[in-house]
Design a protein around this motif. Structure first.
Motif, PDB file in Angstrom:
ATOM      1  N   TYR A 131       0.859  -1.086  -0.093  1.00 27.05           N
ATOM      2  CA  TYR A 131      -0.032  -0.072  -0.050  1.00 27.05           C
ATOM      3  C   TYR A 131       0.973   1.219   0.149  1.00 27.05           C
ATOM      4  O   TYR A 131       0.501   1.956  -0.862  1.00 27.05           O
ATOM      5  CB  TYR A 131      -0.738  -0.140   1.334  1.00 27.05           C
ATOM      6  CG  TYR A 131      -1.960   1.142   1.526  1.00 27.05           C
ATOM      7  CD1 TYR A 131      -2.725   1.615   0.698  1.00 27.05           C
ATOM      8  CD2 TYR A 131      -1.676   2.009   2.649  1.00 27.05           C
ATOM      9  CE1 TYR A 131      -3.560   2.766   0.556  1.00 27.05           C
ATOM     10  CE2 TYR A 131      -2.300   3.134   3.028  1.00 27.05           C
ATOM     11  CZ  TYR A 131      -3.261   3.424   1.844  1.00 27.05           C
ATOM     12  OH  TYR A 131      -4.211   4.686   1.981  1.00 27.05           O
ATOM     13  N   LEU A 132       1.996   1.344   0.905  1.00 25.09           N
ATOM     14  CA  LEU A 132       2.731   2.583   1.097  1.00 25.09           C
ATOM     15  C   LEU A 132       3.278   2.843  -0.205  1.00 25.09           C
ATOM     16  O   LEU A 132       3.575   3.935  -0.875  1.00 25.09           O
ATOM     17  CB  LEU A 132       3.710   2.332   2.133  1.00 25.09           C
ATOM     18  CG  LEU A 132       3.041   2.414   3.561  1.00 25.09           C
ATOM     19  CD1 LEU A 132       4.208   2.411   4.522  1.00 25.09           C
ATOM     20  CD2 LEU A 132       2.088   3.759   3.665  1.00 25.09           C
ATOM     21  N   THR A 133       4.097   1.880  -0.694  1.00 18.76           N
ATOM     22  CA  THR A 133       5.046   1.722  -1.848  1.00 18.76           C
ATOM     23  C   THR A 133       4.243   1.778  -3.380  1.00 18.76           C
ATOM     24  O   THR A 133       4.722   2.695  -4.270  1.00 18.76           O
ATOM     25  CB  THR A 133       6.056   0.617  -1.897  1.00 18.76           C
ATOM     26  OG1 THR A 133       5.341  -0.711  -2.049  1.00 18.76           O
ATOM     27  CG2 THR A 133       6.652   0.747  -0.840  1.00 18.76           C
ATOM     28  N   ARG A 134       3.124   1.117  -3.615  1.00 15.29           N
ATOM     29  CA  ARG A 134       2.513   1.072  -4.832  1.00 15.29           C
ATOM     30  C   ARG A 134       1.476   1.980  -4.969  1.00 15.29           C
ATOM     31  O   ARG A 134       1.612   2.696  -5.967  1.00 15.29           O
ATOM     32  CB  ARG A 134       2.170  -0.381  -4.887  1.00 15.29           C
ATOM     33  CG  ARG A 134       1.559  -0.711  -6.473  1.00 15.29           C
ATOM     34  CD  ARG A 134       1.561  -2.003  -6.933  1.00 15.29           C
ATOM     35  NE  ARG A 134       0.450  -2.970  -5.900  1.00 15.29           N
ATOM     36  CZ  ARG A 134      -0.933  -2.811  -6.153  1.00 15.29           C
ATOM     37  NH1 ARG A 134      -1.188  -2.345  -7.383  1.00 15.29           N
ATOM     38  NH2 ARG A 134      -1.596  -3.369  -5.409  1.00 15.29           N
ATOM     39  N   GLU A 135       0.769   2.192  -4.006  1.00 19.92           N
ATOM     40  CA  GLU A 135      -0.600   3.370  -4.148  1.00 19.92           C
ATOM     41  C   GLU A 135      -0.133   4.721  -3.657  1.00 19.92           C
ATOM     42  O   GLU A 135      -0.315   5.625  -4.314  1.00 19.92           O
ATOM     43  CB  GLU A 135      -1.689   2.722  -3.192  1.00 19.92           C
ATOM     44  CG  GLU A 135      -2.997   3.575  -3.605  1.00 19.92           C
ATOM     45  CD  GLU A 135      -4.230   2.656  -3.015  1.00 19.92           C
ATOM     46  OE1 GLU A 135      -5.305   3.456  -2.917  1.00 19.92           O
ATOM     47  OE2 GLU A 135      -4.227   1.601  -2.897  1.00 19.92           O
ATOM     48  N   LEU A 136       0.579   4.678  -2.494  1.00 21.05           N
ATOM     49  CA  LEU A 136       0.868   5.969  -2.007  1.00 21.05           C
ATOM     50  C   LEU A 136       2.214   6.432  -2.476  1.00 21.05           C
ATOM     51  O   LEU A 136       2.505   7.646  -1.997  1.00 21.05           O
ATOM     52  CB  LEU A 136       0.892   6.070  -0.370  1.00 21.05           C
ATOM     53  CG  LEU A 136      -0.218   5.818   0.346  1.00 21.05           C
ATOM     54  CD1 LEU A 136      -0.416   5.961   2.057  1.00 21.05           C
ATOM     55  CD2 LEU A 136      -1.577   6.373  -0.376  1.00 21.05           C
ATOM     56  N   LYS A 137       2.970   5.506  -3.457  1.00 20.67           N
ATOM     57  CA  LYS A 137       4.131   6.127  -3.809  1.00 20.67           C
ATOM     58  C   LYS A 137       5.308   6.614  -2.946  1.00 20.67           C
ATOM     59  O   LYS A 137       6.029   7.494  -3.304  1.00 20.67           O
ATOM     60  CB  LYS A 137       3.680   7.260  -4.836  1.00 20.67           C
ATOM     61  CG  LYS A 137       2.772   7.006  -6.041  1.00 20.67           C
ATOM     62  CD  LYS A 137       2.984   5.681  -6.759  1.00 20.67           C
ATOM     63  CE  LYS A 137       1.691   5.390  -7.645  1.00 20.67           C
ATOM     64  NZ  LYS A 137       2.209   4.130  -8.224  1.00 20.67           N
ATOM     65  N   VAL A 138       5.368   6.010  -1.830  1.00 20.76           N
ATOM     66  CA  VAL A 138       6.273   6.411  -0.730  1.00 20.76           C
ATOM     67  C   VAL A 138       7.561   5.688  -1.460  1.00 20.76           C
ATOM     68  O   VAL A 138       7.606   4.690  -1.363  1.00 20.76           O
ATOM     69  CB  VAL A 138       5.931   5.925   0.706  1.00 20.76           C
ATOM     70  CG1 VAL A 138       7.129   6.088   1.465  1.00 20.76           C
ATOM     71  CG2 VAL A 138       4.669   6.638   1.167  1.00 20.76           C
ATOM     72  N   ASP A 139       8.644   6.370  -1.496  1.00 19.06           N
ATOM     73  CA  ASP A 139       9.970   5.923  -2.102  1.00 19.06           C
ATOM     74  C   ASP A 139      11.070   5.889  -1.269  1.00 19.06           C
ATOM     75  O   ASP A 139      12.229   5.589  -1.689  1.00 19.06           O
ATOM     76  CB  ASP A 139      10.210   6.742  -3.497  1.00 19.06           C
ATOM     77  CG  ASP A 139      10.869   7.975  -3.176  1.00 19.06           C
ATOM     78  OD1 ASP A 139      10.743   8.519  -1.933  1.00 19.06           O
ATOM     79  OD2 ASP A 139      11.263   8.677  -4.290  1.00 19.06           O
ATOM     80  N   PHE A 140      10.869   5.528   0.057  1.00 10.77           N
ATOM     81  CA  PHE A 140      12.083   5.360   1.056  1.00 10.77           C
ATOM     82  C   PHE A 140      12.720   3.865   0.653  1.00 10.77           C
ATOM     83  O   PHE A 140      11.792   2.980   0.329  1.00 10.77           O
ATOM     84  CB  PHE A 140      11.741   5.326   2.283  1.00 10.77           C
ATOM     85  CG  PHE A 140      11.181   6.953   2.905  1.00 10.77           C
ATOM     86  CD1 PHE A 140      12.044   7.740   2.623  1.00 10.77           C
ATOM     87  CD2 PHE A 140      10.072   6.657   3.520  1.00 10.77           C
ATOM     88  CE1 PHE A 140      11.635   8.987   3.099  1.00 10.77           C
ATOM     89  CE2 PHE A 140       9.408   7.923   4.095  1.00 10.77           C
ATOM     90  CZ  PHE A 140      10.292   8.979   3.918  1.00 10.77           C
ATOM     91  N   THR A 141      14.112   3.887   0.533  1.00 16.01           N
ATOM     92  CA  THR A 141      14.636   2.701   0.487  1.00 16.01           C
ATOM     93  C   THR A 141      14.912   1.805   1.640  1.00 16.01           C
ATOM     94  O   THR A 141      15.139   0.772   1.579  1.00 16.01           O
ATOM     95  CB  THR A 141      15.812   2.865  -0.646  1.00 16.01           C
ATOM     96  OG1 THR A 141      16.721   3.754   0.231  1.00 16.01           O
ATOM     97  CG2 THR A 141      15.623   3.375  -1.746  1.00 16.01           C
TER      98      THR A 141
END
Length: 508
Positions: free
Chosen positions: A390-400
């Motif tokens: 959810y965070l990475t794919r939908e909300l586009k959060v890009d922390f590594t």
């Protein structure tokens, strides 16, 4: 046992043992200078979904809030996901609820993706394991966005939150330290979002209820106080004496007895005929038995005669579904971990700690304690997949850097001291909650408890409420036919949502 199982819902031991990598602070370790600290990141997006017949338009902000010291230097980054409904002209009419889980050391994904956020990961209601991915993630009809804006908070050392610069994580790891940092986050969020005069609620689960009670003091105390409308305690642990199985402390045995009885009833091991197959009458009697019969017996200890001890063990067996002889050998003190192994031993199963409905199979059946917690490994992979997806794919959060669900770092360094003298004592935050209610005549509390929760038992929370100056006529007691995370069961997730929704609407 998985490290997260030791901590989630509070690993009930005075010195929990964990394993995790050392804290990484700043961008180049604990000695990183302020110049090495990057700007805080924020990811904003607009969304629409249908919630119980309403079309809800809202803005999501997933990002970092920097805490600062007296020199205005960043000391920590707290990651949160905020959901703010669009189209509200007067913010004083719109509540905001700050939500967090427990541990200590847990991120807020459980309440976020299971209970109140706009998206929900689905788990089997009948206490079966979730199995392998893909898992179902859908719009959550139990979300509270129709009645309140929501801010899901990951304390330092959890999720994407971390210490910055020369600050070390342990500076935020403790009953007071943690509450002070979250109080400061709330102050900053209210300022940045212009929400100082909005109705305000706290919602915590497990150790998050400890944090919520402490926050009533940190937020409302002093001349810079932030008034609260309500505190929502889900699977509460407030007085730790009711959960520490240490020599000489019988409070925990009293607190856990009704939950052990409820689990025995669920699995068909209690003597249901004695109570005419009436669960409500049974659990009410179990409470009374714990205080009026078991407690005096434990106080008497070795002064009980052999006949008295045998009679008590036989009576307790009707409640607990394990043999009277086993109870007698335990000196009437039924440790919940051993109970989890003993209750269904002859059927080849153990039962869950967070949720006693779950059953597990150990490699062999002669051990005193279970190998693992089936109510933990039966659902955790679905939640971990859901929050990261959810965070990475939908909300586009890009922390590594990894999203830390529940590591051992905070809990292993937690400062449990609540007094300046450093006297050894059990943590008890309930007096702060009672003080907050007495000083704020509008402050209300909701206590939500699962019958089958052996991590934070319902009677232990009730005992804390009865003994510490809490204003009981402003406490709402709600119960659920599940365990620690009652929302794992679909019908109870809906009931929890309805109970909290009504509580917020009544308290704003």
């Amino acid at each position: 046992m998985r490290a997260w199982l030791i901590a989630l819902g509070l690993a009930l031991s005075m010195g929990p043992a964990f394993a995790d990598e050392p804290a990484k602070t700043g961008t180049s370790g604990p000695t990183a200078s302020a110049a090495d600290i990057p700007e805080a990141k924020s990811f904003s997006s607009d969304h629409t979904f249908k919630l119980r017949g309403q079309t809800i338009k809202y803005t999501t902000v997933a990002g970092e809030t920097y805490l600062r010291n007296e020199k205005d230097q960043p000391t920590a980054s707290i990651f949160s996901v905020a959901y703010v409904r669009n189209g509200i002209s007067d913010p004083t009419t719109r509540p905001v609820t700050f939500v967090f889980n427990g541990g200590p050391g847990s991120a807020s994904l459980w309440l976020h993706m299971g209970a109140f956020g706009p998206k929900q990961v689905i788990t089997p209601s009948d206490a079966r394991g979730v199995g392998a991915p893909p898992y179902t993630i859908q719009d959550n009809q139990n979300s509270l966005l129709d009645v309140s804006d929501l801010v899901f908070i990951d304390p330092v050392g959890t999720g994407y939150s971390r210490p910055l610069g020369e600050t070390e994580g342990k500076e935020f790891y403790g009953v007071n330290e943690d509450a002070e940092s979250i109080a400061e986050f709330i102050r900053v969020w209210l300022t940045e979002n212009g929400r100082w005069n909005s109705p305000k609620f706290l919602a915590g689960e497990s150790y998050g209820t400890t944090r919520a009670a402490a926050l009533t003091e940190k937020l409302q105390g002093g001349w810079n106080g932030i008034g609260l409308n309500g505190v929502i305690l889900i699977s509460a642990i407030l007085d730790f004496q009711n959960a520490r199985f240490a020599p000489g402390n019988d409070s925990a045995h009293i607190a856990f007895f009704p939950t052990e009885a409820a689990i025995a009833w669920y699995h068909g091991k209690a003597n249901k005929a004695r109570w005419n197959d009436n669960f409500d009458a049974f659990v009410a009697d179990a409470r009374t038995y714990a205080t009026d019969t078991l407690a005096p017996a434990l106080i008497r200890g070795s002064t009980l005669t052999t006949e008295q001890k045998s009679a008590l063990a036989s009576d307790m067996s009707d409640y607990l579904g394990v043999s009277a002889k086993w109870i007698e050998l335990a000196n009437l003190r039924v440790d919940p971990t051993r109970f989890r192994k003993e209750l269904l031993r002859n059927e080849g199963y153990t039962v869950g700690r967070f949720d006693g409905r779950y059953k597990g199979i150990d490699s062999e059946g002669t051990a005193d304690t279970p190998e693992n917690d089936p109510s933990g490994y039966g659902m955790d992979t679905a939640y971990v997949a859901a929050i990261n997806d959810y965070l990475t794919r939908e909300l586009k959060v890009d922390f590594t850097r990894p999203y830390k669900v529940l590591t051992g770092e905070p809990g292993s360094q937690w400062n449990w001291s609540m007094n300046e003298q450093g006297w050894p004592a059990y943590v008890n935050v309930t007096p702060w909650l009672g003080k907050g209610m007495r000083e704020n005549p509008d402050l209300k509390v909701l206590l939500a408890s699962g019958w089958y929760d052996l991590a934070t038992p319902f009677f232990g929370a009730e005992m804390a409420m009865y003994q510490n100056g809490v204003v009981l006529d402003r406490v709402q007691f709600d119960y659920y036919d599940a365990g620690h995370m009652m929302y794992l069961k679909e019908s109870d997730g809906t009931k929890l949502s309805n109970d909290v929704r009504n509580f917020i609407q009544a308290g704003q």
